[in-house]
Write a protein that holds these residues in place. Structure first.
Motif, mmCIF file in Angstrom:
data_model
loop_
_atom_site.group_PDB
_atom_site.id
_atom_site.type_symbol
_atom_site.label_atom_id
_atom_site.label_comp_id
_atom_site.label_asym_id
_atom_site.label_seq_id
_atom_site.Cartn_x
_atom_site.Cartn_y
_atom_site.Cartn_z
ATOM 1 N N MET A 220 -10.616 -2.150 7.960
ATOM 2 C CA MET A 220 -10.396 -2.572 6.582
ATOM 3 C C MET A 220 -9.275 -3.614 6.626
ATOM 4 S SD MET A 220 -10.462 1.089 4.583
ATOM 5 C CE MET A 220 -9.922 0.340 3.041
ATOM 6 N N PRO A 221 -9.631 -4.879 6.850
ATOM 7 C CA PRO A 221 -8.593 -5.910 7.010
ATOM 8 C C PRO A 221 -7.563 -5.941 5.891
ATOM 9 C CG PRO A 221 -10.732 -6.786 7.592
ATOM 10 C CD PRO A 221 -10.979 -5.427 6.993
ATOM 11 N N SER A 222 -7.996 -5.696 4.654
ATOM 12 C CA SER A 222 -7.059 -5.768 3.533
ATOM 13 C C SER A 222 -6.000 -4.664 3.612
ATOM 14 C CB SER A 222 -7.814 -5.671 2.205
ATOM 15 O OG SER A 222 -8.619 -4.504 2.155
ATOM 16 N N LEU A 223 -6.410 -3.443 3.922
ATOM 17 C CA LEU A 223 -5.453 -2.344 4.039
ATOM 18 C C LEU A 223 -4.666 -2.470 5.331
ATOM 19 C CD1 LEU A 223 -4.281 0.173 2.783
ATOM 20 C CD2 LEU A 223 -6.092 1.525 3.863
ATOM 21 N N ASN A 224 -5.308 -2.965 6.378
ATOM 22 C CA ASN A 224 -4.616 -3.217 7.635
ATOM 23 C C ASN A 224 -3.479 -4.223 7.413
ATOM 24 O OD1 ASN A 224 -4.635 -3.148 10.762
ATOM 25 N ND2 ASN A 224 -4.770 -5.331 10.295
ATOM 26 N N TYR A 225 -3.762 -5.261 6.643
ATOM 27 C CA TYR A 225 -2.733 -6.261 6.338
ATOM 28 C C TYR A 225 -1.588 -5.628 5.558
ATOM 29 C CZ TYR A 225 -0.401 -10.154 4.039
ATOM 30 O OH TYR A 225 0.556 -11.013 3.571
ATOM 31 N N GLU B 109 7.724 -3.067 7.389
ATOM 32 C CA GLU B 109 9.056 -2.449 7.479
ATOM 33 C C GLU B 109 9.053 -1.035 6.930
ATOM 34 O OE1 GLU B 109 8.730 -3.405 3.300
ATOM 35 O OE2 GLU B 109 8.156 -4.477 5.127
ATOM 36 N N PHE B 110 8.112 -0.721 6.049
ATOM 37 C CA PHE B 110 8.030 0.626 5.488
ATOM 38 C C PHE B 110 7.240 1.553 6.404
ATOM 39 C CE2 PHE B 110 5.667 3.830 3.093
ATOM 40 C CZ PHE B 110 6.697 4.484 2.438
ATOM 41 N N PHE B 111 6.055 1.127 6.843
ATOM 42 C CA PHE B 111 5.190 2.007 7.627
ATOM 43 C C PHE B 111 5.595 2.077 9.100
ATOM 44 C CE2 PHE B 111 2.568 0.982 3.946
ATOM 45 C CZ PHE B 111 2.093 2.239 3.607
ATOM 46 N N GLY B 112 6.107 0.984 9.644
ATOM 47 C CA GLY B 112 6.531 0.989 11.033
ATOM 48 C C GLY B 112 5.393 1.335 11.981
ATOM 49 N N ASP B 113 5.698 2.132 13.012
ATOM 50 C CA ASP B 113 4.706 2.504 14.024
ATOM 51 C C ASP B 113 3.916 3.743 13.646
ATOM 52 O OD1 ASP B 113 5.363 0.394 15.700
ATOM 53 O OD2 ASP B 113 6.966 1.525 16.685
ATOM 54 N N ASN B 114 4.290 4.385 12.547
ATOM 55 C CA ASN B 114 3.586 5.597 12.109
ATOM 56 C C ASN B 114 2.874 5.326 10.791
ATOM 57 O OD1 ASN B 114 4.500 7.313 14.262
ATOM 58 N ND2 ASN B 114 6.509 7.318 13.284
ATOM 59 N N GLY B 115 1.816 4.521 10.870
ATOM 60 C CA GLY B 115 1.144 4.068 9.657
ATOM 61 C C GLY B 115 0.187 5.060 9.043
ATOM 62 N N GLY B 116 0.153 6.296 9.522
ATOM 63 C CA GLY B 116 -0.747 7.295 8.976
ATOM 64 C C GLY B 116 -2.071 7.311 9.713
ATOM 65 N N VAL B 117 -3.131 7.724 9.020
ATOM 66 C CA VAL B 117 -4.446 7.811 9.655
ATOM 67 C C VAL B 117 -5.451 6.831 9.049
ATOM 68 C CG1 VAL B 117 -4.237 10.194 10.412
ATOM 69 C CG2 VAL B 117 -5.048 9.725 8.099
ATOM 70 N N ARG C 286 -0.945 -16.927 8.964
ATOM 71 C CA ARG C 286 -0.412 -15.734 9.624
ATOM 72 C C ARG C 286 -1.184 -14.494 9.214
ATOM 73 N NH1 ARG C 286 6.054 -17.000 8.769
ATOM 74 N NH2 ARG C 286 6.269 -18.473 10.516
ATOM 75 N N ARG C 287 -1.574 -14.452 7.928
ATOM 76 C CA ARG C 287 -2.323 -13.299 7.420
ATOM 77 C C ARG C 287 -3.659 -13.179 8.144
ATOM 78 N NH1 ARG C 287 -3.390 -13.489 1.192
ATOM 79 N NH2 ARG C 287 -1.118 -13.494 1.220
ATOM 80 N N TYR D 125 2.281 -6.767 5.489
ATOM 81 C CA TYR D 125 2.976 -6.892 4.212
ATOM 82 C C TYR D 125 4.076 -5.843 4.041
ATOM 83 C CZ TYR D 125 3.550 -7.673 -0.825
ATOM 84 O OH TYR D 125 4.067 -7.953 -2.061
ATOM 85 N N ARG D 126 3.789 -4.593 4.409
ATOM 86 C CA ARG D 126 4.776 -3.520 4.290
ATOM 87 C C ARG D 126 5.089 -2.907 5.658
ATOM 88 N NH1 ARG D 126 7.550 -4.560 -0.104
ATOM 89 N NH2 ARG D 126 6.304 -4.535 -2.028
#
Length: 515
Positions: free
Chosen positions: A123-128, A136-144, A8-9, A133-134
């Motif tokens: 950046m696949p690792s940060l994208n993941y 539920e925390f970032f949702g649709d507003n994941g920053g820039v 899945r990852r 992975y998180r």
């Protein structure tokens, strides 16, 4: 179950990128005219040949590979010298091909022709981390950071006017001057026979963290206090761990996509630490959001425009994530260069003293604007030793670059660290000459505007650029007004750890000036 989670990852990290690129492709017309037909096929782009099974990834394996991650600057220079201004690095396990571009004319074309929704190299690792992975925390507003497409556009459009307008930083000069004075006071405390300890960079990290907290949240953390909260150092260490592990996860064999490697575990733990500690301060700031209107924080400004706490907190979180190491390493590098070039330091000191005749003369935005040689010293250091050695774009449609057919999905890397140190684009490029940035100087006419872009360019240029400029200028003024800086040890080379920074103990001497 572990194999299922790993699958899945892998699927999630690739499928999201492919979906975004496909969406962007729909808004573009492929370059299929005469230019495309007359261009050289992609297969003919020069570059190191991939080997069976491991492709070119083997080059980053310790002991057997010929590419060292901590010396990507030297690797890039070798690629340029061997293959020329356009170099293909294909066969990288778990990631698209990379196209290294060493031609500022072509870089300018890429920027000028970029899409409405530019796609930066993934950046696949940060994208993941953000989107799986998180999630539920970032949702649709994941920053820039590690966000693309319409989600990036929606977020960025709400914060651009706060972060990038020329007047955006004016109200923070007083606060940043205060934190800069705290670093001066700290230098006075820790130096021995005028020399600071070799881990002085960590003190600059503390100053940078304190400055970001003032700007983003309007809170004082006390990072430079002798009894500072232990979480201060935990946060700094976590940011360092994050940046150190990014190239390992992105360039070496991506075992982390199959199982939780020790590096990946440390990476995730670092990001969780950054998130947890930063959110503690964000929550405190949220509870005191209406108590002061004198210098509203970035958090307050976002909430006034769009009363969305998720957008406000995610922006603040990204500022902490990428704003500590970048700014602090820039300051460390500039101080080192000034110590190594005493004549240039003297010119700078005379400029500062003329505008600030006394050490307690208040620093203002107008006074900083007058310090043209200060800005020239900063630009010259960032030309020779940019803390981030390159940036880039991911092609969202077929296009011609450097006379070659480049298909969609290729990561085009602009290696400014190499380009800005070539005589072809900067006269006497190996000399530290801040004068080249002064408009009345002959050297000013002899540099290419796209050969040195430490903050990037275009729609995805560094969102915190104006704040970084303010922080760097202010702390340098404070330090230079109080001290003459010297260095009496072995000359330091530069390496990537995790930013492009002097390699070794930063044992600078801070000699009090006669006031």
């Amino acid at each position: 179950m572990k194999l299922i989670r790993a699958a899945r990852r892998v699927i999630s990290s690739f499928s999201q990128q492919e979906t975004i690129i496909s969406t962007l492709e729909e808004t573009n017309i492929s370059q299929c005219g005469a230019e495309w037909k007359n261009a050289i096929p992609y297969e003919m782009v020069p570059g190191p040949k991939p080997q069976p099974l491991l492709g070119n990834t083997w080059r980053f394996i310790p002991f057997i590979g010929d590419f060292q991650i901590e010396h990507i600057d030297k690797v890039s220079r070798k690629l340029y010298e061997k293959y020329g201004k356009i170099v293909k690095m294909e066969g990288l396990l778990g990631r698209p091909d990379m196209l290294f571009l060493f031609d500022p004319d072509e870089i300018e074309k890429v920027f000028r022709q970029e899409d409405v929704l530019p796609f930066r190299p993934s950046m696949p690792s940060l994208n993941y981390y953000k989107h799986v992975y998180r999630k539920e925390f970032f949702g649709d507003n994941g920053g820039v950071i590690a966000v693309h497409g319409e989600k990036w556009q929606n977020f960025r459009s709400k914060v651009n006017q706060i972060m990038l307008q020329p007047r955006a930083t004016k109200m923070y000069v007083k606060s940043i001057a205060t934190t800069s004075q705290e670093l001066v006071d700290r230098i006075e405390t820790i130096k021995n026979d005028d020399e600071v300890p070799g881990d002085f960079l960590n003190e600059i990290h503390k100053w940078s963290l304190e400055s970001i907290a003032r700007i983003a949240l309007d809170v004082r953390l006390g990072c430079l206090d002798s009894n500072a909260d232990p979480d201060t150092q935990k946060l700094i260490d976590a940011v360092n761990t994050f940046f150190i592990n990014v190239p390992i996860l992105e360039l070496k064999i991506p075992f982390w996509r199959l199982w939780n490697t020790p590096t990946f575990k440390a990476y995730i733990q670092a990001l969780d630490t950054i998130r947890d500690i930063t959110m503690q301060h964000i929550n405190v700031a949220m509870n005191h959001i209406n108590q002061s209107d004198e210098e509203p924080s970035v958090l307050q400004k976002v909430l006034r425009i769009d009363n969305d706490t998720k957008i406000a907190s995610n922006l603040a979180l990204d500022m902490f994530l990428v704003g500590i190491d970048t700014t602090s390493n820039a300051v460390a590098s500039i101080l080192y260069q000034l110590a190594m070039h005493q004549q240039k330091q003297d010119i700078l000191y005379k400029e500062i003293k003329k505008i600030l005749p006394y050490t307690n003369t208040q620093i203002t935005h107008e006074k900083l604007d007058q310090m043209i040689y200060l800005k020239a010293c900063i630009k010259e250091t960032m030309r020779m030793y940019p803390v981030v050695i390159g940036n880039g774009r991911c092609t969202t449609s077929d296009r011609v670059i450097g006379g070659y057919q480049i298909p969609k999905g290729v990561q085009v890397i602009f290696q400014h660290c190499v380009i800005s140190n070539l005589d072809e684009y900067f006269t006497k490029s190996n000399e530290f000459l801040p004068e080249r940035w002064l408009k009345n100087n002959e050297l000013y006419k002899h540099h290419h505007p796209f050969a040195s872009l430490p903050f990037g360019f275009g729609k995805r240029m560094c969102l915190g650029r104006r704040f970084a400029d303010l922080e760097i200028q202010t702390v340098l003024v404070k330090i230079m007004r109080n001290y003459k800086i010297e260095y009496h040890h072995k000359k330091l080379d530069y390496h990537i750890h995790p930013m492009y920074t002097p390699n070794g103990p930063l044992k600078l001497k801070f000699i009090n000036r006669v006031q």
